[in-house]
Write an enzyme that holds these catalytic residues in place. Structure first.
Site, short mmCIF file in Angstrom:
data_model
loop_
_atom_site.label_atom_id
_atom_site.label_comp_id
_atom_site.label_asym_id
_atom_site.label_seq_id
_atom_site.Cartn_x
_atom_site.Cartn_y
_atom_site.Cartn_z
N LYS A 16 0.82 -1.22 0.00
CA LYS A 16 0.00 0.00 0.00
C LYS A 16 0.84 1.26 0.00
CE LYS A 16 -2.00 -1.46 3.75
NZ LYS A 16 -1.61 -2.87 3.84
N GLY A 40 3.89 -0.78 8.53
CA GLY A 40 5.21 -0.38 8.08
C GLY A 40 5.17 -0.22 6.58
N HIS A 41 5.35 0.98 6.11
CA HIS A 41 5.31 1.24 4.68
C HIS A 41 6.70 1.59 4.21
CE1 HIS A 41 0.80 2.48 4.78
NE2 HIS A 41 0.98 1.19 4.88
N THR A 42 7.15 0.90 3.17
CA THR A 42 8.44 1.27 2.60
C THR A 42 8.16 2.07 1.34
OG1 THR A 42 9.31 -0.78 3.46
CG2 THR A 42 10.67 0.36 1.84
N ARG A 143 -13.03 2.93 27.89
CA ARG A 143 -13.12 4.35 28.27
C ARG A 143 -12.10 4.77 29.31
NH1 ARG A 143 -19.38 3.34 28.77
NH2 ARG A 143 -18.39 1.50 29.66
N GLY A 302 10.76 -7.12 11.20
CA GLY A 302 11.82 -7.88 10.54
C GLY A 302 11.53 -9.38 10.50
N ARG A 303 10.35 -9.80 11.01
CA ARG A 303 10.05 -11.25 11.03
C ARG A 303 9.85 -11.77 9.61
NH1 ARG A 303 4.83 -11.50 14.78
NH2 ARG A 303 4.45 -9.51 13.78
N ARG A 331 3.51 -6.73 -7.01
CA ARG A 331 4.52 -7.78 -6.98
C ARG A 331 4.32 -8.91 -8.00
NH1 ARG A 331 7.93 -8.24 -1.76
NH2 ARG A 331 8.66 -6.14 -2.09
N ASP A 333 5.95 -9.17 -10.65
CA ASP A 333 7.29 -9.53 -11.11
C ASP A 333 7.91 -10.65 -10.27
OD1 ASP A 333 7.08 -7.17 -9.31
OD2 ASP A 333 9.24 -7.51 -9.10
P1 IMP Z 1 -0.99 -6.08 16.35
O1 IMP Z 1 -1.69 -5.24 15.36
O2 IMP Z 1 0.42 -5.63 16.65
O3 IMP Z 1 -1.79 -6.28 17.61
O4 IMP Z 1 -0.81 -7.55 15.72
C1 IMP Z 1 -1.93 -8.38 15.46
C2 IMP Z 1 -1.71 -9.21 14.20
O5 IMP Z 1 -1.74 -8.36 13.07
C3 IMP Z 1 -0.37 -9.93 14.14
O6 IMP Z 1 -0.53 -11.14 13.42
C4 IMP Z 1 0.50 -8.98 13.33
O7 IMP Z 1 1.57 -9.65 12.68
C5 IMP Z 1 -0.52 -8.48 12.33
N1 IMP Z 1 -0.18 -7.15 11.81
C6 IMP Z 1 -0.34 -5.96 12.42
N2 IMP Z 1 0.05 -4.96 11.62
C7 IMP Z 1 0.45 -5.51 10.46
C8 IMP Z 1 0.90 -4.98 9.22
O8 IMP Z 1 1.03 -3.78 9.02
N3 IMP Z 1 1.19 -5.89 8.25
C9 IMP Z 1 1.03 -7.22 8.42
N4 IMP Z 1 0.59 -7.76 9.56
C10 IMP Z 1 0.29 -6.92 10.58
#
Ligand code: IMP
Length: 428
Positions: A16, A40-42, A143, A302-303, A331, A333
């Site tokens: 995105k 996380g957007h690159t 709340r 980084g997982r 993606r 390609d």
């Molecule tokens: P949380 O949003 O950190 O509570 O994570 C809940 C679940 O959503 C986990 O499986 C995360 O790996 C996944 N998750 C949260 N944000 C992202 C994202 O931006 N991309 C992909 N998976 C995400």
């Protein structure tokens, strides 16, 4: 009143960031409406490579204002880091970044509780990003959350914080055996945040309505994806907000009639980070090859991402929930040179063929993919910018996905850079 949403259509990480960056050239406002720095957007553009977690990717276009809506949760330390980094690298933020006073703050005890809760779950852990997202949204719903507006009134904040912190410290120490946080330390963080960030807090809702009334283009930037939605995703292996289209209305204070375009972003295959059902997962060398080719490692943690074939059952469900008017396929390609390429068109569940998503997680975990095979293609699609230059095999794969998704694939991304994009039909 042209608001266009760009939504993750699978399990997040569909690309995105690049799509929003690409479309922001046509936008006046780019707005985030849910989630926090779990995203996380690159973004790669002429100014370099940027990893953004909170600030919308539209910030790189000088004509845009970037906003974070009431539906998002904000970790002020992350926000400060991003603000500082962008300013240091020459991106002007003054008057171009606004955060809703109604947005909830991720506090240090939320981050601590996220990690403690996950480790207490053992093998049933959700695999959260550990950024405090779940506990922050839990406090919002119960709340007892603090909002950006509360940082603007420090005198009133302190007695409230005292009560809230005592409650959270009781859970941290008595339930999880963790270390309590000190009121003075947490409060002094709030003072620092208020001093640095107050100029960015304001009335996002008013700004968006004024801009829409002037006929300006507002891009609604989704985070995560439809299958991680708290209500519509694979609960409990989901995030704690609504990244689907309804979340855009709630998270920005706009109504459905103001949204004219719903753009779903799909990868040409699937990935998922964290635990939870994933019927097309490839736990073999094909999955390994895709992961390494595409560098499928989480932008936030980084997982390694779990990798699988395109799941058209999940895709149709996502279309049903979000009502895509356009699709962006990213993606493509990555699949260059794969033979065959598989597409999951149904599941087999307890000996029966099913074509919709089960509501229960246990049932979903028992689903086995039913595949159709596509021969693939050899000539590279990487960096192709014209639809007619795609190899025939790639074109027919895209056509088949379009048929299965049930919405037109209007943009195809063939590489990480802004220009590595095929526009079949303009979406804005
Ligand atoms: P949380 O949003 O950190 O509570 O994570 C809940 C679940 O959503 C986990 O499986 C995360 O790996 C996944 N998750 C949260 N944000 C992202 C994202 O931006 N991309 C992909 N998976 C995400």
């Amino acid at each position: 009143m042209p608001a266009h949403a760009v939504l993750g259509a699978q399990w997040g990480d569909e690309g995105k960031g690049k799509v929003v960056d690409f479309l922001s050239g046509h936008a006046d406002v780019v707005a985030r409406f849910s989630g926090g720095n779990n995203a996380g957007h690159t973004v790669m553009n002429e100014q370099g490579k940027f990893a953004l977690h909170l600030i919308p990717s539209g910030i790189f276009w000088p004509q845009t204002v970037s906003v974070i809506g009431n539906g998002a949760v904000v970790d002020p330390d992350t926000l400060l880091r991003e603000v500082t980094d962008l300013e240091r690298r020459g991106v002007e933020l003054k008057g171009r970044l606004l955060i809703s006073e109604r947005a909830h703050i991720i506090m240090p005890y939320h981050i601590m509780l996220d990690r403690l809760q996950e480790s207490a779950k053992g093998s049933r852990a959700i695999g959260t990003t550990g950024r405090g997202i779940g506990p922050a949204y839990s406090d919002k719903a119960s709340r007892s959350g603090l909002r950006a507006a509360d940082l603007l009134d420090l005198r009133a904040l302190k007695p409230r914080l005292k009560v809230i912190l005592e409650h959270n410290n009781t859970i941290i120490t008595r339930v999880y055996g963790g270390e309590p946080l000190s009121l003075d330390e947490v409060y002094s963080k709030c003072v620092t945040w208020a001093n640095r960030l107050a100029p960015f807090f304001g009335r996002v809702e008013r700004l968006i309505h004024e801009r829409l009334a002037k006929g300006q283009v507002v891009l609604l930037e989704g985070a995560q994806g439809a299958l991680l939605d708290l209500d519509h995703g694979t609960y409990p292996f989901v995030t704690s907000s609504n990244p689907t289209i309804g979340g855009a209305c709630v998270g920005l204070g706009i109504h459905p009639k103001q949204i004219t375009g719903v753009i779903g972003v799909f990868k040409a295959y699937c990935t998922r980070v964290g635990s939870g059902p994933f019927p097309t997962e490839l736990k073999n060398e094909v999955g390994e090859r895709i992961r390494h080719l595409a560098q499928e490692f989480g932008a936030t943690t980084g997982r390694p991402r779990r990798v699988g074939w395109f799941d058209a059952v999940a895709a149709r469900y996502s279309t049903q929930v979000n009502g895509y008017t356009s699709v962006v396929l990213t993606r493509l390609d990555v699949l260059d040179g794969f033979h065959p390429i598989k597409i999951c068109t149904a599941y087999e569940l307890d000996g029966e063929r099913v074509t919709d998503l089960p509501g229960g997680t246990a049932e979903f975990e028992r689903c086995r993919p039913v595949y159709e095979e596509h021969p693939g293609w050899d000539k590279p699609t990487a960096s192709v910018t014209n639809h007619k230059d795609l190899p025939e095999g790639a074109r027919s794969y895209v056509e088949r996905l379009q048929e299965l998704i049930g919405a037109p694939i209007d943009i195809i991304s063939t590489g990480p850079k802004r220009h590595e994009t095929i526009t079949v039909r303009p979406v804005i």
